[in-house]
Design a protein around this motif. Structure first.
Motif, PDB file in Angstrom:
ATOM      1  N   SER A  48       0.844  -1.198   0.000  1.00  0.00           N
ATOM      2  CA  SER A  48       0.000   0.000   0.000  1.00  0.00           C
ATOM      3  C   SER A  48       0.877   1.246   0.000  1.00  0.00           C
ATOM      4  O   SER A  48       2.071   1.197   0.308  1.00  0.00           O
ATOM      5  CB  SER A  48      -0.911   0.014   1.225  1.00  0.00           C
ATOM      6  N   ASN A  60       0.679   3.723   2.075  1.00  0.00           N
ATOM      7  CA  ASN A  60       1.120   3.995   3.451  1.00  0.00           C
ATOM      8  C   ASN A  60       2.294   3.116   3.859  1.00  0.00           C
ATOM      9  O   ASN A  60       3.239   3.589   4.497  1.00  0.00           O
ATOM     10  CB  ASN A  60      -0.037   3.826   4.435  1.00  0.00           C
ATOM     11  N   LEU A  90      -2.621   8.410  -1.992  1.00  0.00           N
ATOM     12  CA  LEU A  90      -3.641   7.689  -1.230  1.00  0.00           C
ATOM     13  C   LEU A  90      -5.020   7.832  -1.865  1.00  0.00           C
ATOM     14  O   LEU A  90      -5.783   6.870  -1.940  1.00  0.00           O
ATOM     15  CB  LEU A  90      -3.684   8.185   0.216  1.00  0.00           C
TER      16      LEU A  90
END
Length: 110
Positions: free
Chosen positions: A9, A11, A74
């Motif tokens: 991801s 993050n 994101l």
């Protein structure tokens, strides 16, 4: 070595990258944010190619912060996930409406 891994991801990738950057800054001194941003953009997976190109074209990388970059990526990651879920739901709906639902193997025998 610092490339984003398939399935990782945004993050997770940023956390891993910024941990390395912070260690380098502690040992070597100043690494400016523009260099970090450029490295991140170059090392994203191919599914982010159009997003990276868009960010490079629409933003002044000297004025872009790492937090803003992460936020932009994101948002696009969430949009991609939403698109996949909607596409899967559409396939299920289309399959049901075409009579595939409830059919067993071999059909009816009589």
């Amino acid at each position: 070595m610092l490339n984003m891994k398939v399935g990782e991801s945004v993050n997770e990738y940023f956390a891993r990258t910024l941990a390395i950057v912070n260690k380098l800054r502690a040992n070597k001194g100043k690494i400016d944010d523009v260099a970090v941003i450029e490295k991140i953009l170059r090392s994203m997976t191919s599914k982010f190619d159009y997003v990276v190109h868009s960010i490079e074209e629409s933003n002044d990388l000297d004025a872009l912060t790492i937090d803003e970059l992460q936020s932009n990526l994101l948002v696009h990651e969430q949009l991609m996930k939403t698109h996949v879920v909607e596409e899967q739901a559409l396939k299920v709906t289309l399959g049901e409406s075409s009579g595939e639902r409830g059919r067993g193997r071999g059909g009816m025998r009589g």
